[in-house]
Design an enzyme around this catalytic site. Sequence first.
Site, mmCIF file in Angstrom:
data_model
loop_
_atom_site.group_PDB
_atom_site.id
_atom_site.type_symbol
_atom_site.label_atom_id
_atom_site.label_comp_id
_atom_site.label_asym_id
_atom_site.label_seq_id
_atom_site.Cartn_x
_atom_site.Cartn_y
_atom_site.Cartn_z
ATOM 1 N N SER A 144 67.437 16.828 -76.408
ATOM 2 C CA SER A 144 67.171 15.462 -75.945
ATOM 3 C C SER A 144 66.261 15.495 -74.736
ATOM 4 O O SER A 144 66.315 16.445 -73.928
ATOM 5 C CB SER A 144 68.478 14.766 -75.571
ATOM 6 O OG SER A 144 68.246 13.530 -74.929
ATOM 7 N N TYR A 157 76.094 15.108 -70.664
ATOM 8 C CA TYR A 157 75.163 15.176 -71.801
ATOM 9 C C TYR A 157 73.914 15.991 -71.471
ATOM 10 O O TYR A 157 73.543 16.907 -72.227
ATOM 11 C CB TYR A 157 74.812 13.756 -72.250
ATOM 12 C CG TYR A 157 73.989 13.668 -73.508
ATOM 13 C CD1 TYR A 157 74.576 13.859 -74.759
ATOM 14 C CD2 TYR A 157 72.636 13.353 -73.461
ATOM 15 C CE1 TYR A 157 73.817 13.755 -75.923
ATOM 16 C CE2 TYR A 157 71.878 13.247 -74.610
ATOM 17 C CZ TYR A 157 72.473 13.446 -75.839
ATOM 18 O OH TYR A 157 71.719 13.345 -76.990
#
Length: 252
Positions: A144, A157
């Site tokens: 990501s 995350y």
Amino acid sequence: MRGLKGKVGIVAGGGRGIGAATARRLAAEGAHVVIGDLQGDWAGEVAESIRSGGGSAIGMMLDGTSADSQAAIVAAAVETFGGLDIYHSNLAGGTGGDIDILNCPVEVLDTSFAINTKSHFLASQAALPRMLERGGGAMIYTSSGAASGGAAWQVAYPMTKNAIHALARHVASKFGKQGVRANVICPGVVLTEAVKQHLTDEYVERALGAVPHTRLGQPDDIAAAVTFLASDDGAWVNGQVWHVNGGAQMRD
């Protein structure tokens, strides 16, 4: 793209969004595709849509955080199609309650680690022996832009996504001489079903304003990059982290 016809690929997290788009693109290029998803019925629906269009695919339930489940999907690829050449490890999630370092519960970190790091580790352990039997293959991991974005509002995350980059470089370094390539895709804001469901129109408009492009991403944009890395056209790319984000982050 060159070299995909007849190859066998697994797409983990292929029931919706980027994974489903990648499964369809690989099948369109002539690959046999095994689609895994925690929602097994979603995986089955994508596989059925591929078969109805003349492609070759099966779908099944996959719990990416389970070594047994990862072993089972690899076994299904071998038993159904004769081997394994490509594994797109596309699992992500666990962002609920993920806030700044002083307020993020350790349980949230544990969940994020299981989904965003452990699953890719287990995928690699299951897939690599079969790829080595074939003389090589392509491991492609979805990370990501959050891994390098420096967000003040989220800690677990980005941490657990960063670990994927180290994993890919390890696999590339360890097995490159045996024909295995390992690379990472870092998507920017991609308008998947989940994103459309959870992000407000205001957020999407603000995200578009921050991108030096005419639009935000679509799942097919990431699928194209993954398919290139899986193909013979991407044969000289190994151990790399590619940011596919419309220019939202411009990195060496």
